[in-house]
Design a protein around this motif. Sequence first.
Motif, PDB file in Angstrom:
ATOM      1  N   PRO A 332       0.923  -1.160  -0.149  1.00  0.00           N
ATOM      2  CA  PRO A 332      -0.606   0.030  -0.207  1.00  0.00           C
ATOM      3  C   PRO A 332       0.764   1.230  -0.322  1.00  0.00           C
ATOM      4  O   PRO A 332       1.729   1.614   0.927  1.00  0.00           O
ATOM      5  CB  PRO A 332      -1.224  -0.986   1.159  1.00  0.00           C
ATOM      6  CG  PRO A 332      -1.001  -1.629   1.586  1.00  0.00           C
ATOM      7  CD  PRO A 332       0.408  -2.150   1.110  1.00  0.00           C
ATOM      8  N   HIS A 333       0.061   2.207  -0.283  1.00  0.00           N
ATOM      9  CA  HIS A 333       0.631   3.802  -0.187  1.00  0.00           C
ATOM     10  C   HIS A 333       1.813   3.853  -1.289  1.00  0.00           C
ATOM     11  O   HIS A 333       2.805   4.694  -1.458  1.00  0.00           O
ATOM     12  CB  HIS A 333       1.484   4.031   0.714  1.00  0.00           C
ATOM     13  CG  HIS A 333       0.289   3.296   1.986  1.00  0.00           C
ATOM     14  ND1 HIS A 333      -0.945   4.938   2.197  1.00  0.00           N
ATOM     15  CD2 HIS A 333       0.333   3.134   3.468  1.00  0.00           C
ATOM     16  CE1 HIS A 333      -1.357   4.460   3.203  1.00  0.00           C
ATOM     17  NE2 HIS A 333      -0.884   3.160   4.071  1.00  0.00           N
ATOM     18  N   SER A 334       1.689   2.840  -2.940  1.00  0.00           N
ATOM     19  CA  SER A 334       2.864   3.044  -3.919  1.00  0.00           C
ATOM     20  C   SER A 334       2.189   2.892  -5.005  1.00  0.00           C
ATOM     21  O   SER A 334       1.357   2.050  -4.309  1.00  0.00           O
ATOM     22  CB  SER A 334       4.022   2.202  -3.254  1.00  0.00           C
ATOM     23  OG  SER A 334       3.506   0.751  -4.025  1.00  0.00           O
ATOM     24  N   LYS A 435     -10.626  -1.222  -4.880  1.00  0.00           N
ATOM     25  CA  LYS A 435     -10.865  -1.939  -5.831  1.00  0.00           C
ATOM     26  C   LYS A 435     -10.586  -0.980  -6.870  1.00  0.00           C
ATOM     27  O   LYS A 435     -10.845   0.625  -7.094  1.00  0.00           O
ATOM     28  CB  LYS A 435     -12.584  -1.695  -6.099  1.00  0.00           C
ATOM     29  CG  LYS A 435     -12.483  -2.576  -7.612  1.00  0.00           C
ATOM     30  CD  LYS A 435     -12.439  -3.692  -7.813  1.00  0.00           C
ATOM     31  CE  LYS A 435     -12.640  -4.494  -9.365  1.00  0.00           C
ATOM     32  NZ  LYS A 435     -12.312  -6.653  -9.058  1.00  0.00           N
ATOM     33  N   ASP A 436      -9.125  -1.201  -7.700  1.00  0.00           N
ATOM     34  CA  ASP A 436      -8.642  -1.402  -8.945  1.00  0.00           C
ATOM     35  C   ASP A 436      -9.338  -1.164  -9.957  1.00  0.00           C
ATOM     36  O   ASP A 436      -9.247  -2.201 -10.530  1.00  0.00           O
ATOM     37  CB  ASP A 436      -7.459  -1.531  -8.839  1.00  0.00           C
ATOM     38  CG  ASP A 436      -6.309  -0.424 -10.038  1.00  0.00           C
ATOM     39  OD1 ASP A 436      -6.492   0.521 -10.540  1.00  0.00           O
ATOM     40  OD2 ASP A 436      -4.726  -1.048  -9.983  1.00  0.00           O
ATOM     41  N   LEU A 460      -2.789  -1.589  -1.523  1.00  0.00           N
ATOM     42  CA  LEU A 460      -4.060  -0.598  -1.832  1.00  0.00           C
ATOM     43  C   LEU A 460      -3.735   0.177  -0.423  1.00  0.00           C
ATOM     44  O   LEU A 460      -4.611  -0.080   0.158  1.00  0.00           O
ATOM     45  CB  LEU A 460      -5.014   0.000  -2.668  1.00  0.00           C
ATOM     46  CG  LEU A 460      -5.570  -1.509  -3.880  1.00  0.00           C
ATOM     47  CD1 LEU A 460      -7.420  -1.090  -4.088  1.00  0.00           C
ATOM     48  CD2 LEU A 460      -4.752  -0.723  -5.430  1.00  0.00           C
ATOM     49  N   GLY A 461      -3.033   1.570  -0.775  1.00  0.00           N
ATOM     50  CA  GLY A 461      -3.346   2.805   0.424  1.00  0.00           C
ATOM     51  C   GLY A 461      -3.034   3.628  -0.537  1.00  0.00           C
ATOM     52  O   GLY A 461      -2.372   4.036  -0.886  1.00  0.00           O
ATOM     53  N   THR A 462      -4.206   4.987  -0.142  1.00  0.00           N
ATOM     54  CA  THR A 462      -3.036   6.453  -0.896  1.00  0.00           C
ATOM     55  C   THR A 462      -2.098   7.001  -0.247  1.00  0.00           C
ATOM     56  O   THR A 462      -1.052   6.445   0.433  1.00  0.00           O
ATOM     57  CB  THR A 462      -4.696   7.150   0.209  1.00  0.00           C
ATOM     58  OG1 THR A 462      -4.293   7.325   1.714  1.00  0.00           O
ATOM     59  CG2 THR A 462      -6.095   7.107  -0.084  1.00  0.00           C
TER      60      THR A 462
END
Length: 547
Positions: A332-334, A435-436, A460-462
């Motif tokens: 996440p975050h990337s 969901k991407d 997933l991560g902002t």
Amino acid sequence: MENWDLETDVVVVGSGGGAFAAAILAHDNGAKVAILERTDKVGGTTSVSGGAVWIPMNSHMKELGVEDSREEALAYCRTLSDGRVDETLIEAFVENGHKAVAYLEENTPVVYAPMTMPDYHPEFEGAKPKGRSIEPGIYNINELGEKKALVRPNALPFMNAVTCEELFATYKVNIQPLNLPMDMIIDRMDNGLVVQGNSLIGAMLKASLDRGIEIVLEARALELIQEDGRIIGVRAQKNGKDYFAKANAGVVLGCGGFEWNESLKKKYLPGVITHPSTPPFNEGDGIIMAAKVGADLANMHEHWGMVATSVPGEEYEGRPYSQLCLAERTCPHSIIVNKKGRRFFNEAANYNDACKAFNHFNENGVGYRNLPCWSIMDVRFRDKYSLITVAPGDPDPEWMIRADTLEELADQLGIDAQGLLETVERFNGFARTGKDLDYGRGDSIYEQFTGDITAENPTLGTIEKPPFYAAEIFSGTLGTKGGPRTNENAQVLDPMDNVIPGLYAVGNTSAAVSGPAYYGGGGTIGLGLTFGYLAGIHVAKEAKSMK
């Protein structure tokens, strides 16, 4: 020729997993065998790899409670091979891979342990959620005595002391890099206990030495010697002079691919491969020799792709050191973006398939539209995961790219700032919903396995909390997968499907049975061991028939 420097039944060129398997099986089936190795170390790419093999129906699957069948394995392999591979070769692999592993475990110091890694496409028919990948167990390299110095070391010594299962399942180093039990690692290193590729090669070297198989080091094979259409030997170069090795029954080529041969890469591979992670001696020697005697080359446009990272200035054997990019694209975050600031693929896909995204040509000019590219992260990534080799809590090294805003980061990288801002905003929306919608990142259980399973969403991560970081991502490879086309016995074929008598090819020196695909962790060595096993058995029969 009268003045042979070496005369034997079988000459094996190279000393990776497939080459050693061929040598051991040829010997055990009654042939006299010698190995020619170009360098002063044995093991080649296998030695510096994770050592895993992808083998359907292996006996260790039952330890994980997983059942497998010929039909399931064939369905999976057929789908991924995309109709580009002779059906008989896929069948030969599925039917003999588990036999090869069982033979080595029963007759050599090689031992294997199960892995919980899923197949690389677990959503496909016939796939398995774990178990087809197995890895070498712990081997005491001191059993080799002084010969242990012959095993090619890993660029990162501690990697020889932690199994892949320990790295990714037990200690989850990809998401908790400070989890490594250093006391255990130091103890193993102090006591000569090795794992991964060093374990496999160490055990195979011991098996070969115990059998009296002659190993000729620093002998670079350059030419196959042919007589009346049959391969009868090899001309090598040793100590600056010609060295002639006669092979009464046959020559087995198992000396790697061509990822370090710039001319061959430009001629055959799509895109550019700037960061091989293999020892810098794989220059296609075996492939060139086979072509000169009429071999039909196939699959030359494919390679075992690797999304790579590299620390500026780090080297291995005199070349820039490249390593697998994992957390920087799966956790996440990337995200990974091109120079327009846009995402262009599913970052968390298996590294072979992900790497294909680098090959898209720039339709509006020269070059490739997705190279160069960068992994973009926020401080939450930096605080939790490793950024290349820098662990959380470590000070930022001089080479690390950092900025307080995404605009400033884009300016440092020379990429489109507006494009980056729009991409991050869109991705953050996906991260919040889980969901991407663009690339399906994290939909596969394999992608979740390589992500952070402790997070709310493993992949997933902002990206919104400063400071922001970037690392350049490169097109790398674990080796090429094109070469002489072979049959189910690993015999080399000419363009008319005729066998070239006395010539065999295995591993990355041959056209890979997987075609464009990577079946699962250890897919490279699994094919090499299997067809090395088959080559050894067949060439030994040839030796018997000639006596």
